[in-house]
Design a protein around this motif. Structure first.
Motif, PDB file in Angstrom:
ATOM      1  N   SER A  13      -3.628  -1.555  11.236  1.00  9.22           N
ATOM      2  CA  SER A  13      -4.711  -2.259   9.903  1.00  9.22           C
ATOM      3  C   SER A  13      -5.693  -2.050   9.384  1.00  9.22           C
ATOM      4  O   SER A  13      -6.350  -2.239  11.101  1.00  9.22           O
ATOM      5  CB  SER A  13      -4.220  -3.614   9.629  1.00  9.22           C
ATOM      6  N   ARG A 112       8.122  -1.977   7.124  1.00  8.67           N
ATOM      7  CA  ARG A 112       7.356  -1.319   6.325  1.00  8.67           C
ATOM      8  C   ARG A 112       7.204  -0.094   5.546  1.00  8.67           C
ATOM      9  O   ARG A 112       6.417  -0.017   4.399  1.00  8.67           O
ATOM     10  CB  ARG A 112       5.792  -1.534   6.822  1.00  8.67           C
ATOM     11  N   ARG A 117       2.143  -0.951   3.382  1.00  9.76           N
ATOM     12  CA  ARG A 117       2.543  -2.061   3.047  1.00  9.76           C
ATOM     13  C   ARG A 117       2.261  -3.597   3.698  1.00  9.76           C
ATOM     14  O   ARG A 117       2.660  -3.389   5.101  1.00  9.76           O
ATOM     15  CB  ARG A 117       4.177  -2.728   1.973  1.00  9.76           C
ATOM     16  N   THR A 118       1.360  -4.574   3.075  1.00 10.72           N
ATOM     17  CA  THR A 118       1.389  -5.888   4.253  1.00 10.72           C
ATOM     18  C   THR A 118       2.317  -6.192   4.264  1.00 10.72           C
ATOM     19  O   THR A 118       2.063  -7.189   5.317  1.00 10.72           O
ATOM     20  CB  THR A 118       0.657  -6.142   3.541  1.00 10.72           C
ATOM     21  N   TRP A 119       3.557  -6.387   4.061  1.00 13.57           N
ATOM     22  CA  TRP A 119       4.944  -7.502   4.221  1.00 13.57           C
ATOM     23  C   TRP A 119       5.902  -6.284   3.748  1.00 13.57           C
ATOM     24  O   TRP A 119       6.077  -5.569   2.752  1.00 13.57           O
ATOM     25  CB  TRP A 119       4.548  -8.832   3.223  1.00 13.57           C
ATOM     26  N   ASN A 123       2.661  -5.231  -0.836  1.00 16.61           N
ATOM     27  CA  ASN A 123       1.423  -6.601  -0.986  1.00 16.61           C
ATOM     28  C   ASN A 123       0.920  -7.713  -0.828  1.00 16.61           C
ATOM     29  O   ASN A 123      -0.544  -8.455  -1.015  1.00 16.61           O
ATOM     30  CB  ASN A 123       0.360  -5.366  -1.392  1.00 16.61           C
ATOM     31  N   ARG A 206       2.756 -10.969   8.614  1.00 16.88           N
ATOM     32  CA  ARG A 206       2.477  -9.155   8.315  1.00 16.88           C
ATOM     33  C   ARG A 206       2.566  -8.156   9.077  1.00 16.88           C
ATOM     34  O   ARG A 206       3.255  -8.306  10.788  1.00 16.88           O
ATOM     35  CB  ARG A 206       0.944  -8.739   8.555  1.00 16.88           C
TER      36      ARG A 206
END
Length: 231
Positions: A13, A112, A117-119, A123, A206
């Protein structure tokens, strides 16, 4: 176990305060398998019974409700993830089961998908999809159907931090030139954990979040799942 096909995905990230997750980059992985669920108490008991391996136990007041007594877990917790297991314990279990621990990259790909994607679900944070701090306790594995990852894995955000195979190195993403099947540093002091836990907030859950502990460390918020090679 769930089959993960070969291909590229976005790893890491660009969150400013998380230097060890940078930079975001495309990683290629060969196909592999990964457990749909975190390893449960009932599954771990089969291993303990078959091998005589030590049962999860820490002689501290905070561990009392999680400690096994007479080589078995507390009544009603068979479907909860096993905790109080160190990296070394997880490694022995995985070998007994004919599996292995996932690499850090394999874990993140399963969590992911390929779109960064974040989670696992997207997102936008949704506490009802994760066994994070808002739930207040360990949950049975597979409780959050809506929180499944794109690969179909449960509980990759919350419940327990999961041991993975890699040594931890803060600047590994920046220093490593390997974009194909990265295995982590050759040596280190700590092993990587992934996924967040029932005592942590959304930021720790995350998909890109990295955590680390010594391989002999065990706690009531640490467990694991296994992976496997494609033959």
């Amino acid at each position: 176990m769930i089959y993960i096909p070969e291909g590229e995905f976005i790893m890491g990230s660009d969150v400013d305060e998380n230097y060890d997750e940078q930079p975001r980059r495309r990683i290629f992985l060969d196909a592999y398998y990964i457990d749909e669920y975190q390893v449960t108490n009932s599954e771990y008991k089969k291993f303990v019974d078959a091998t005589g391996y030590k049962a999860p136990y820490i002689d501290r007041p905070w561990a009392e409700q999680y400690n096994w007594k007479d080589n078995t877990y507390s009544p009603g917790t068979g479907d909860k993830p096993v905790v109080l297991v160190a990296w070394n314990d997880a490694l022995v279990y995985a070998a007994w089961a004919g599996k292995r621990l996932p690499t850090e990259a394999e874990w993140e790909r399963a969590a992911r998908g390929t779109d960064g994607r974040t989670w696992p679900w997207g997102n936008i944070w949704a506490k009802e999809k994760s066994a994070c701090k808002q739930q207040g306790s360990l949950m049975n594995v597979g409780t959050f159907e809506q929180g499944r990852s794109p690969s179909g894995c449960y509980d990759m955000a919350g419940n327990v931090w999961e041991w993975v195979k890699d040594w931890y190195q803060e600047d590994y993403y920046r220093e490593s030139a390997s974009l194909n099947n990265p295995k982590g540093p050759d040596l280190g002091e700590f092993r990587v954990l992934r996924g967040g836990s029932w005592i942590h907030e959304k930021g720790s859950c995350r998909c890109a979040r990295r955590y680390f502990r010594r391989p002999d460390h065990a706690d009531n918020y640490i467990g694991f799942r296994c992976a496997g090679d494609v033959q």
